[in-house]
Design an enzyme around this catalytic site. Sequence first.
Site, PDB file in Angstrom:
ATOM      1  CG  PHE A 271     -26.495  48.480 -49.753  1.00  0.00           C
ATOM      2  CD1 PHE A 271     -25.458  47.311 -49.684  1.00  0.00           C
ATOM      3  CD2 PHE A 271     -25.992  49.587 -50.157  1.00  0.00           C
ATOM      4  CE1 PHE A 271     -24.082  47.675 -50.021  1.00  0.00           C
ATOM      5  CE2 PHE A 271     -24.465  49.945 -50.461  1.00  0.00           C
ATOM      6  CZ  PHE A 271     -23.584  48.866 -50.321  1.00  0.00           C
ATOM      7  CG  ASP A 272     -33.203  44.200 -48.620  1.00  0.00           C
ATOM      8  OD1 ASP A 272     -34.350  45.219 -48.374  1.00  0.00           O
ATOM      9  OD2 ASP A 272     -33.352  43.068 -48.138  1.00  0.00           O
ATOM     10  N   GLY A 273     -32.224  46.505 -46.925  1.00  0.00           N
ATOM     11  CA  GLY A 273     -31.913  46.594 -45.453  1.00  0.00           C
ATOM     12  C   GLY A 273     -31.705  45.617 -44.537  1.00  0.00           C
TER      13      GLY A 273
ATOM     14  CG  PHE B 123     -25.412  43.892 -52.836  1.00  0.00           C
ATOM     15  CD1 PHE B 123     -24.848  42.779 -53.225  1.00  0.00           C
ATOM     16  CD2 PHE B 123     -24.873  45.050 -52.834  1.00  0.00           C
ATOM     17  CE1 PHE B 123     -23.566  42.889 -53.798  1.00  0.00           C
ATOM     18  CE2 PHE B 123     -23.482  45.016 -53.276  1.00  0.00           C
ATOM     19  CZ  PHE B 123     -22.853  44.217 -53.910  1.00  0.00           C
TER      20      PHE B 123
ATOM     21  CG  ASP C 219     -32.913  39.193 -47.713  1.00  0.00           C
ATOM     22  OD1 ASP C 219     -33.582  38.460 -46.689  1.00  0.00           O
ATOM     23  OD2 ASP C 219     -33.256  40.024 -47.834  1.00  0.00           O
TER      24      ASP C 219
END
Length: 305
Positions: free
Chosen positions: A161-163, A273, A275
């Site tokens: 995951f991105d943060g 993932f 954004d």
Amino acid sequence: MPSQLGDKLVIAISSRALFDLDDSHAVFEREGLEAYRLYQIAHEDEPLEPGEAFPLVQKLLRINSLLEGDSRVEVVLISRNSADTGLRVFNSIQHYGLGITRAAFAGGRSPFTYIPAFGCQLFLSTHAEDVRATLDAGFAAATILPAKRRPEQRDELRIAFDGDAVLFSDESEQVFQRDGLAAFQASEQASAHQPLRGGPFKAFLAALNRIQTEFPNEQCPIRTALVTARSAPAHERVIRTLREWNIRLDESLFLGGLDKSEFLQAFGADLFFDDQEGHCKRAVGVVPTGHVPHGISNLKSSSSA
């Protein structure tokens, strides 16, 4: 008494994310809906080839076999197809022995409205509009990007995951984009003891974490990682936030703006993932990637489109 899915990890997936429907979609684009319907009926006994998210679904459903008699993961098919054209998809599910029994066929309309009814924590699709609508409704969702890569041959499920704007809100990213890196670092240092608000993927990570706690560490079939462009001193707020949430990540990579691709490949992510479209375009060359069109970065890209 009706069945309830509330205590499970529930993943919704579109038919085009689960299977390779490029040929039939080309018929739809070229000749229209009726030709597409006839094509699917004519080929409904021919199993579809696996799609981008197929290996991920296999690994998710395998978790049920490791929990003695306790089915903790549910995958639901959410599709713009009608039940008539969707029969080929269900036949393919049976062909591959996937434990998927529930579906919503929306007959050409967006199926995202059924996600709350199923209690889904995540929706994976190739249709960006449906993904945006799902995120706007407050649920985790990602657009699966095409890569056509051979999956890693291992049983362990690895998700990265991105943060900011994914696990966390985009409040810090807004400071960075408005005022620059120095202001961002100063703001995060000053707010180190103030937990970040949750982003769209907080509930999904929490659901994964609950399943992880049911296994001894050395036997857990799920491994998670945070892969973020943050670096010290902006790391502390992230660590304290996860501690406040009582959520464990197995690995945390604070890259200070380095390209994430090689690190994702080293981790061996089954799905990553992020954004930001630029990060996703680079990552998809090495690992399966889902774009999360959420937060300030995507407001800018959509307004300039």
